[in-house]
Scaffold this motif. Structure first.
Motif, PDB file in Angstrom:
ATOM      1  N   THR A   1       0.814  -1.219   0.000  1.00 30.45           N
ATOM      2  CA  THR A   1       0.000   0.000   0.000  1.00 30.45           C
ATOM      3  C   THR A   1       0.846   1.267   0.000  1.00 30.45           C
ATOM      4  O   THR A   1       0.417   2.295  -0.551  1.00 30.45           O
ATOM      5  CB  THR A   1      -0.944   0.013   1.215  1.00 30.45           C
ATOM      6  OG1 THR A   1      -0.182  -0.140   2.423  1.00 30.45           O
ATOM      7  CG2 THR A   1      -1.960  -1.110   1.120  1.00 30.45           C
TER       8      THR A   1
ATOM      9  N   LYS B   1      -8.680  -1.546  -6.486  1.00 30.61           N
ATOM     10  CA  LYS B   1      -9.272  -2.695  -5.787  1.00 30.61           C
ATOM     11  C   LYS B   1      -8.199  -3.474  -5.030  1.00 30.61           C
ATOM     12  O   LYS B   1      -8.424  -3.924  -3.901  1.00 30.61           O
ATOM     13  CB  LYS B   1      -9.975  -3.607  -6.793  1.00 30.61           C
ATOM     14  CG  LYS B   1     -11.137  -2.946  -7.523  1.00 30.61           C
ATOM     15  CD  LYS B   1     -11.678  -3.845  -8.618  1.00 30.61           C
ATOM     16  CE  LYS B   1     -12.758  -3.145  -9.437  1.00 30.61           C
ATOM     17  NZ  LYS B   1     -13.240  -3.987 -10.562  1.00 30.61           N
TER      18      LYS B   1
ATOM     19  N   ALA C   1      -7.366  -1.468  -1.927  1.00 27.11           N
ATOM     20  CA  ALA C   1      -8.374  -1.597  -0.872  1.00 27.11           C
ATOM     21  C   ALA C   1      -8.232  -2.922  -0.123  1.00 27.11           C
ATOM     22  O   ALA C   1      -8.287  -2.965   1.111  1.00 27.11           O
ATOM     23  CB  ALA C   1      -9.773  -1.475  -1.475  1.00 27.11           C
ATOM     24  N   LEU C   2      -8.038  -4.005  -0.868  1.00 28.47           N
ATOM     25  CA  LEU C   2      -7.869  -5.310  -0.241  1.00 28.47           C
ATOM     26  C   LEU C   2      -6.607  -5.345   0.623  1.00 28.47           C
ATOM     27  O   LEU C   2      -6.628  -5.827   1.762  1.00 28.47           O
ATOM     28  CB  LEU C   2      -7.808  -6.392  -1.313  1.00 28.47           C
ATOM     29  CG  LEU C   2      -7.596  -7.827  -0.844  1.00 28.47           C
ATOM     30  CD1 LEU C   2      -8.719  -8.273   0.074  1.00 28.47           C
ATOM     31  CD2 LEU C   2      -7.471  -8.769  -2.040  1.00 28.47           C
ATOM     32  N   SER C   3      -5.515  -4.801   0.103  1.00 29.19           N
ATOM     33  CA  SER C   3      -4.252  -4.804   0.839  1.00 29.19           C
ATOM     34  C   SER C   3      -4.343  -3.925   2.088  1.00 29.19           C
ATOM     35  O   SER C   3      -3.816  -4.273   3.152  1.00 29.19           O
ATOM     36  CB  SER C   3      -3.112  -4.311  -0.060  1.00 29.19           C
ATOM     37  OG  SER C   3      -3.023  -5.075  -1.238  1.00 29.19           O
ATOM     38  N   PHE C   4      -5.014  -2.789   1.960  1.00 28.30           N
ATOM     39  CA  PHE C   4      -5.169  -1.885   3.093  1.00 28.30           C
ATOM     40  C   PHE C   4      -5.948  -2.564   4.220  1.00 28.30           C
ATOM     41  O   PHE C   4      -5.568  -2.484   5.398  1.00 28.30           O
ATOM     42  CB  PHE C   4      -5.889  -0.616   2.639  1.00 28.30           C
ATOM     43  CG  PHE C   4      -6.044   0.420   3.712  1.00 28.30           C
ATOM     44  CD1 PHE C   4      -5.023   1.313   3.976  1.00 28.30           C
ATOM     45  CD2 PHE C   4      -7.211   0.513   4.446  1.00 28.30           C
ATOM     46  CE1 PHE C   4      -5.155   2.274   4.972  1.00 28.30           C
ATOM     47  CE2 PHE C   4      -7.366   1.465   5.439  1.00 28.30           C
ATOM     48  CZ  PHE C   4      -6.325   2.353   5.702  1.00 28.30           C
ATOM     49  N   ALA C   5      -7.030  -3.244   3.854  1.00 23.88           N
ATOM     50  CA  ALA C   5      -7.834  -3.931   4.868  1.00 23.88           C
ATOM     51  C   ALA C   5      -7.031  -5.021   5.573  1.00 23.88           C
ATOM     52  O   ALA C   5      -7.078  -5.155   6.805  1.00 23.88           O
ATOM     53  CB  ALA C   5      -9.086  -4.528   4.219  1.00 23.88           C
ATOM     54  N   MET C   6      -6.275  -5.792   4.816  1.00 20.86           N
ATOM     55  CA  MET C   6      -5.457  -6.847   5.408  1.00 20.86           C
ATOM     56  C   MET C   6      -4.392  -6.259   6.325  1.00 20.86           C
ATOM     57  O   MET C   6      -4.093  -6.802   7.398  1.00 20.86           O
ATOM     58  CB  MET C   6      -4.807  -7.671   4.304  1.00 20.86           C
ATOM     59  CG  MET C   6      -5.761  -8.412   3.414  1.00 20.86           C
ATOM     60  SD  MET C   6      -6.431  -9.905   4.159  1.00 20.86           S
ATOM     61  CE  MET C   6      -5.082 -11.040   3.859  1.00 20.86           C
TER      62      MET C   6
ATOM     63  N   VAL D   1      -4.502  -3.397   8.018  1.00 20.20           N
ATOM     64  CA  VAL D   1      -5.096  -2.852   9.244  1.00 20.20           C
ATOM     65  C   VAL D   1      -5.409  -3.970  10.231  1.00 20.20           C
ATOM     66  O   VAL D   1      -5.074  -3.890  11.422  1.00 20.20           O
ATOM     67  CB  VAL D   1      -6.372  -2.051   8.904  1.00 20.20           C
ATOM     68  CG1 VAL D   1      -7.130  -1.706  10.184  1.00 20.20           C
ATOM     69  CG2 VAL D   1      -6.007  -0.780   8.147  1.00 20.20           C
ATOM     70  N   VAL D   2      -6.047  -5.017   9.760  1.00 23.35           N
ATOM     71  CA  VAL D   2      -6.440  -6.112  10.649  1.00 23.35           C
ATOM     72  C   VAL D   2      -5.219  -6.790  11.271  1.00 23.35           C
ATOM     73  O   VAL D   2      -5.168  -7.036  12.480  1.00 23.35           O
ATOM     74  CB  VAL D   2      -7.298  -7.135   9.880  1.00 23.35           C
ATOM     75  CG1 VAL D   2      -7.554  -8.364  10.737  1.00 23.35           C
ATOM     76  CG2 VAL D   2      -8.608  -6.497   9.449  1.00 23.35           C
TER      77      VAL D   2
ATOM     78  N   ALA E   1      -7.993   6.870   6.567  1.00 27.96           N
ATOM     79  CA  ALA E   1      -9.371   6.432   6.784  1.00 27.96           C
ATOM     80  C   ALA E   1     -10.378   7.452   6.269  1.00 27.96           C
ATOM     81  O   ALA E   1     -11.420   7.092   5.700  1.00 27.96           O
ATOM     82  CB  ALA E   1      -9.596   6.178   8.277  1.00 27.96           C
TER      83      ALA E   1
ATOM     84  N   TYR F   1      -5.616 -14.168  -0.301  1.00 31.61           N
ATOM     85  CA  TYR F   1      -5.233 -12.875  -0.884  1.00 31.61           C
ATOM     86  C   TYR F   1      -4.629 -13.065  -2.276  1.00 31.61           C
ATOM     87  O   TYR F   1      -5.028 -12.395  -3.230  1.00 31.61           O
ATOM     88  CB  TYR F   1      -4.246 -12.176   0.047  1.00 31.61           C
ATOM     89  CG  TYR F   1      -3.696 -10.877  -0.506  1.00 31.61           C
ATOM     90  CD1 TYR F   1      -4.394  -9.689  -0.334  1.00 31.61           C
ATOM     91  CD2 TYR F   1      -2.482 -10.839  -1.181  1.00 31.61           C
ATOM     92  CE1 TYR F   1      -3.898  -8.492  -0.827  1.00 31.61           C
ATOM     93  CE2 TYR F   1      -1.980  -9.652  -1.689  1.00 31.61           C
ATOM     94  CZ  TYR F   1      -2.690  -8.481  -1.507  1.00 31.61           C
ATOM     95  OH  TYR F   1      -2.194  -7.307  -2.012  1.00 31.61           O
TER      96      TYR F   1
END
Length: 469
Positions: free
Chosen positions: A26, A57, A60-65, A67-68, A108, A439
């Motif tokens: 990211t 896209k 977004a997927l990488s950012f979510a992973m 953060v978690v 965010a 992923y």
């Protein structure tokens, strides 16, 4: 049986290894998206917007992973390593808070506009949101690297009753290794994204996607990689010299050098033997390490035997993982150099005006032979490999210290039963394996799904396709 200390180290290593995969993407992908958007604004060519829509896209997927997995990792400061915050929390806590306040909130707030705002907000607002998200990811990397660098080269503090107190925040932030580590990490992220983009684009071409976007992103990935890898080699050399000054034991482990002295060879391959304190099956270049580290054949390079006390206490890291990790990182870097520079040379020799026919069927894409395109696919995740190898060199090489010269790693571990750590470690490993496979599978599924759609021809878009102003 492994004890709590070793198990906790393995667990944290598993967490950080999984987490770092996604910020590595990211950090640079945000700036690549901004480049795509600016090119679209400047040219009106839909291929740039197609690239933006596809790769946002992935962002977004990488950012979510990221953060978690970052939240999970931060919990371990309390569950596995309470001594860390007890000893240096006065410094680590504010630095982590700065990361949240200046970076995470920024990401965010504007991420939603970046993901869903195209055609819903004026074009300049959408471009600005993309810039702010990219800036936020870089600021996040900045603060994390500041903390990590301070743990390697701590300055600007004083110890009072076993607790670190800040005396100079500028010295803490701009500690001796921070500039080198920050540049090295940002370039690593850039290379990771360059090869990810080139690899996924190569995959799309292989499965039959001949759209203008694929040509554009493949060229962009290869050119970006070719531009960044020489800079990374230079940054790595400067970082190594800085490490030699501040953490000589780490450099000795990287080089597999046991005795301090001149005319030290550059060891290409060996099996470090800590029992005999020597290398087995060593293959090296005479005087190579002295030339690289001291710029002189008779330059004196530190040896690992200098970091053993008279009582036999070892004050250097385990040699094998640092030694091999360094070679994996460097070897991957030179493979990147060979692929990208070779691809650029082939593209430069491409026959002017040739866009299909013999070149397309026999030479692959834009003058690249098909084996080169397959090589790009094979190196899709080479940035991850180099980043993890380099991270292991850095973090294992700091041992036996958690904060160099201040806090031994063993002093910070929690007093919990080994069985508790084992159970959570196994759960983490299982989840991380599933998520990593999911992923990677999602990226290639997205590529296949996109390849099945009508592709934009390589020509300027109609005026009606411009974003609303």
């Amino acid at each position: 049986m492994m004890d709590t200390f070793l198990l906790s180290r393995i667990q944290f290593a598993a967490n950080i290894s999984f987490h770092i995969l996604f910020p590595t993407i990211t950090i640079a992908l945000g700036w690549m998206l901004l480049f795509f958007k600016l090119r679209f604004n400047a040219t009106g060519e839909e291929r740039w917007m197609d690239a933006y829509r596809f790769w946002v896209k992935v962002f977004a997927l990488s950012f979510a992973m990221g953060v978690v997995s970052g939240i999970t990792m931060s919990f371990q400061f309390g569950t596995n390593w309470p001594g860390f915050m007890e000893s240096v929390g006065n410094i680590a806590g504010p630095l982590l808070a700065y990361e949240v306040l200046t970076a995470f909130f920024l990401e965010a707030v504007f991420l939603g506009i970046m993901l869903f705002g195209f055609r819903k907000v004026p074009g300049w607002v959408h471009t600005t949101a993309t810039f702010l998200v990219a800036f936020g990811t870089t600021m996040s990397a900045f603060w994390i690297i500041v903390l990590n660098s301070w743990m390697h080269t701590p300055t600007g503090f004083e110890m009072r009753e076993g607790v670190a107190h800040a005396t100079d925040w500028l010295a803490i932030i701009f500690n001796p290794s921070m500039p080198y580590r920050l540049v090295h990490m940002l370039l690593a992220s850039g290379l990771t994204v360059a090869f990810l983009i080139a690899g996924i684009s190569a995959f799309r071409w292989i499965i039959g996607d001949r759209g203008a976007e694929v040509r554009t992103t493949l060229r962009t990935g290869l050119i970006t990689g070719a531009a960044l890898i020489p800079l990374q080699i230079l940054a790595g050399d400067l970082h190594g010299l800085n490490t030699l000054e501040h953490q000589p034991a780490k450099v000795a482990a990287m080089e597999g050098n046991w005795e301090t002295g001149p005319n030290v060879p550059l060891v290409l391959f060996a099996i470090p033997n800590e029992e005999t304190r020597s290398n087995d099956f060593e293959i090296g270049i005479p005087n190579g390490a002295s030339l690289i580290l001291k710029h002189s054949a008779d330059g004196v390079v530190p040896g690992l035997n200098d970091f053993v006390t008279e009582e036999g206490e070892v004050l250097h890291p385990r040699v094998a993982p640092v030694f091999y990790g360094f070679r994996v990182m460097v070897g991957t870097g030179f493979a990147m150099l060979a692929l990208t520079w070779g691809a650029l040379a082939l593209m430069a020799r491409r026959r002017p005006g040739a866009t299909g026919g013999w070149l397309e069927t026999r030479r692959g894409l834009d003058g690249l032979p098909k084996p080169v395109i397959w090589a790009a696919l094979a190196m899709t995740f080479s940035g991850w490999l180099a980043t993890l190898a380099g991270w292991y060199v850095t973090e294992i090489g700091r041992q036996p210290w958690l904060v160099t010269g201040v806090l031994p790693t063993e002093a910070a571990v929690a007093d919990v039963a080994p069985g508790m750590v084992v159970s959570t470690l196994l759960v983490y490993l299982a989840i991380y394996l599933v998520l990593t496979l999911a992923y990677v599978g999602a990226l290639f599924h997205l590529a296949r799904k996109t390849a099945g759609k009508d592709q934009t021809p390589e020509r300027p878009a109609a005026p009606s396709l411009q974003p609303a102003e």
